[in-house]
Write an enzyme that holds these catalytic residues in place. Structure first.
Site, mmCIF file in Angstrom:
data_model
loop_
_atom_site.group_PDB
_atom_site.id
_atom_site.type_symbol
_atom_site.label_atom_id
_atom_site.label_comp_id
_atom_site.label_asym_id
_atom_site.label_seq_id
_atom_site.Cartn_x
_atom_site.Cartn_y
_atom_site.Cartn_z
ATOM 1 N N CYS A 15 24.983 16.393 1.204
ATOM 2 C CA CYS A 15 26.409 16.747 1.139
ATOM 3 C C CYS A 15 27.012 16.481 -0.236
ATOM 4 C CB CYS A 15 27.180 15.999 2.216
ATOM 5 S SG CYS A 15 26.907 16.672 3.875
ATOM 6 N N THR A 46 43.529 23.332 9.012
ATOM 7 C CA THR A 46 43.536 21.883 8.794
ATOM 8 C C THR A 46 42.216 21.347 8.243
ATOM 9 O OG1 THR A 46 42.901 21.533 11.116
ATOM 10 C CG2 THR A 46 45.259 21.491 10.598
ATOM 11 N N ALA A 47 41.399 22.215 7.649
ATOM 12 C CA ALA A 47 40.115 21.793 7.078
ATOM 13 C C ALA A 47 39.293 21.015 8.104
ATOM 14 C CB ALA A 47 40.339 20.960 5.817
ATOM 15 N N ASP A 48 39.256 21.532 9.321
ATOM 16 C CA ASP A 48 38.552 20.835 10.385
ATOM 17 C C ASP A 48 37.052 21.063 10.301
ATOM 18 O OD1 ASP A 48 38.441 19.234 12.752
ATOM 19 O OD2 ASP A 48 40.399 20.042 13.302
ATOM 20 N N ASP A 66 26.229 24.503 8.373
ATOM 21 C CA ASP A 66 26.099 23.466 7.354
ATOM 22 C C ASP A 66 24.682 23.513 6.796
ATOM 23 O OD1 ASP A 66 26.702 21.126 5.798
ATOM 24 O OD2 ASP A 66 28.128 20.568 7.359
ATOM 25 N N ASP A 89 29.058 18.491 13.296
ATOM 26 C CA ASP A 89 30.355 19.162 13.353
ATOM 27 C C ASP A 89 30.702 19.615 14.768
ATOM 28 O OD1 ASP A 89 30.882 18.845 10.668
ATOM 29 O OD2 ASP A 89 30.071 20.786 10.088
#
Length: 346
Positions: A15, A46-48, A66, A89
């Site tokens: 990451c 909301t950048a969740d 991802d 996630d």
């Protein structure tokens, strides 16, 4: 195969190779407005952690993707870490994974087929542990090795946990210790011990399966997972989404022991500095806080823990759920406060 070091192909592993928060915000700001159907319960606002789309009154689809470049040299371990991180996630939204698609980009002129196969085997092993199949995917020939998943899950629409539901007075709980990015930097420098590598694997391959159970607790108000933007970055996203501030006590943070030693010796990732440049103005540190503490707060966590905001009376239940589901001890680290969306570290 044993002579190949996967991290030699990575300009930033795990990451830590994410685009910096400020740069990403600027890029997304130029996107034209898209469709926003009522069924889209969670999108990009909301950048969740994942998108959530309502199918009916009892079912919603959780969808995420991802992928990243190698954070370790062992191909099987790389596959395991990447798959665990991708499924996190889904769990963070309160969902239960149902299947995955593989995202594969490999430099075919540099990596032999057996190395690539081991990466895929590692990812498949985690999906088996999660009880889901890898049902397809896509592969391309690229300059750097890339592996990850598209993760699909299901959740009751009434049980979705976003990063925007925290309430004033909520207690903040973190389910995994910080320091994975620092360990990865130590690995590339050749200064990570065998015990440190084992600790790194322990946390990065631990599925955040507690998230699906926490979704059933009405006193759990918000959940996110801590990944590439570090604890400070992801907590600030929770603050902005919830319209609140937050306070964290540094002494209560769970930290990986070898990561503390390495960072005090000056070992850190470049992503840590980029993270601070992106959101540091929103973080208030005590005046004499040493630089190594700031680097731990901004350290990019690959397959990091869940950050949970819950009512004070639910703390014991949350900690017990994490202990039962994942076999580790979650830690109370702070609280949500009324006020501007800022983070105060004391």
């Amino acid at each position: 195969m044993n002579e190949i070091k996967l991290t030699q192909f990575s300009h930033g592993g795990g990451c830590g190779c994410k685009i910096a928060p400020a740069v990403l915000s600027n890029l997304l700001a130029s996107m034209p407005a898209g469709l926003m159907p009522a069924e889209l319960l969670v999108g990009t606002d909301t950048a969740d952690d994942a998108a959530v789309y309502k199918l009916n009154e009892r079912q919603a689809v959780v969808a995420t993707t991802d992928f990243f470049t190698p954070i370790v040299d062992d191909p099987y371990d790389f596959g395991r870490i990447a798959a665990t991180n991708a499924l996190s996630d889904v769990y963070a939204m309160g969902g239960t994974p149902i299947f995955a698609l593989a995202v594969v980009g490999m430099p075919l002129d540099k990596l032999p087929g057996e190395v690539i196969s081991r990466i895929l085997e590692g990812g498949a092993s985690v999906c088996r542990e999660a009880g889901i199949p890898i049902a397809g995917g896509h592969s391309i020939d690229v300059l750097e090795p890339i592996y990850g998943l598209v993760g699909l899950g299901v959740v009751d629409p009434a049980r979705v946990k976003t990063n925007a539901g925290a309430r004033e007075g909520d207690v903040l709980i973190l389910t995994k210790p910080l320091g994975v990015g620092i360990l990865s930097a130590g690995l590339k420098k050749g200064s990570l011990s065998a015990a440190g590598y084992a600790e790194m694997l322990r946390w990065t391959t631990m599925l955040n399966r507690a998230g699906a159970t926490l979704a059933e607790n009405d006193a759990v108000h918000a959940v996110t997972d801590v990944t590439g933007f570090g604890l400070a970055g992801h907590l600030l996203e929770m603050c902005r989404g919830s319209g609140l501030g937050a306070e964290v006590r540094f002494a209560q943070l769970p930290l990986i022991e070898e990561a503390v030693r390495l960072v005090r010796e000056g070992v850190a990732t470049g992503a840590s500095g980029r993270n601070w440049a992106s959101y540091g103005e929103g973080v208030e540190l005590v005046a004499d806080a040493p630089e190594w503490q700031r680097k731990l707060l901004t350290d990019p966590q690959t397959s990091g823990g869940l950050l949970v905001a819950c009512a004070p009376e639910a703390v014991e239940a949350v900690i017990a759920t994490v202990r039962t589901e994942q076999g580790c001890e979650a830690r109370v680290i702070g609280r949500m406060l009324a006020g501007a969306p800022r983070l105060r570290v004391i």
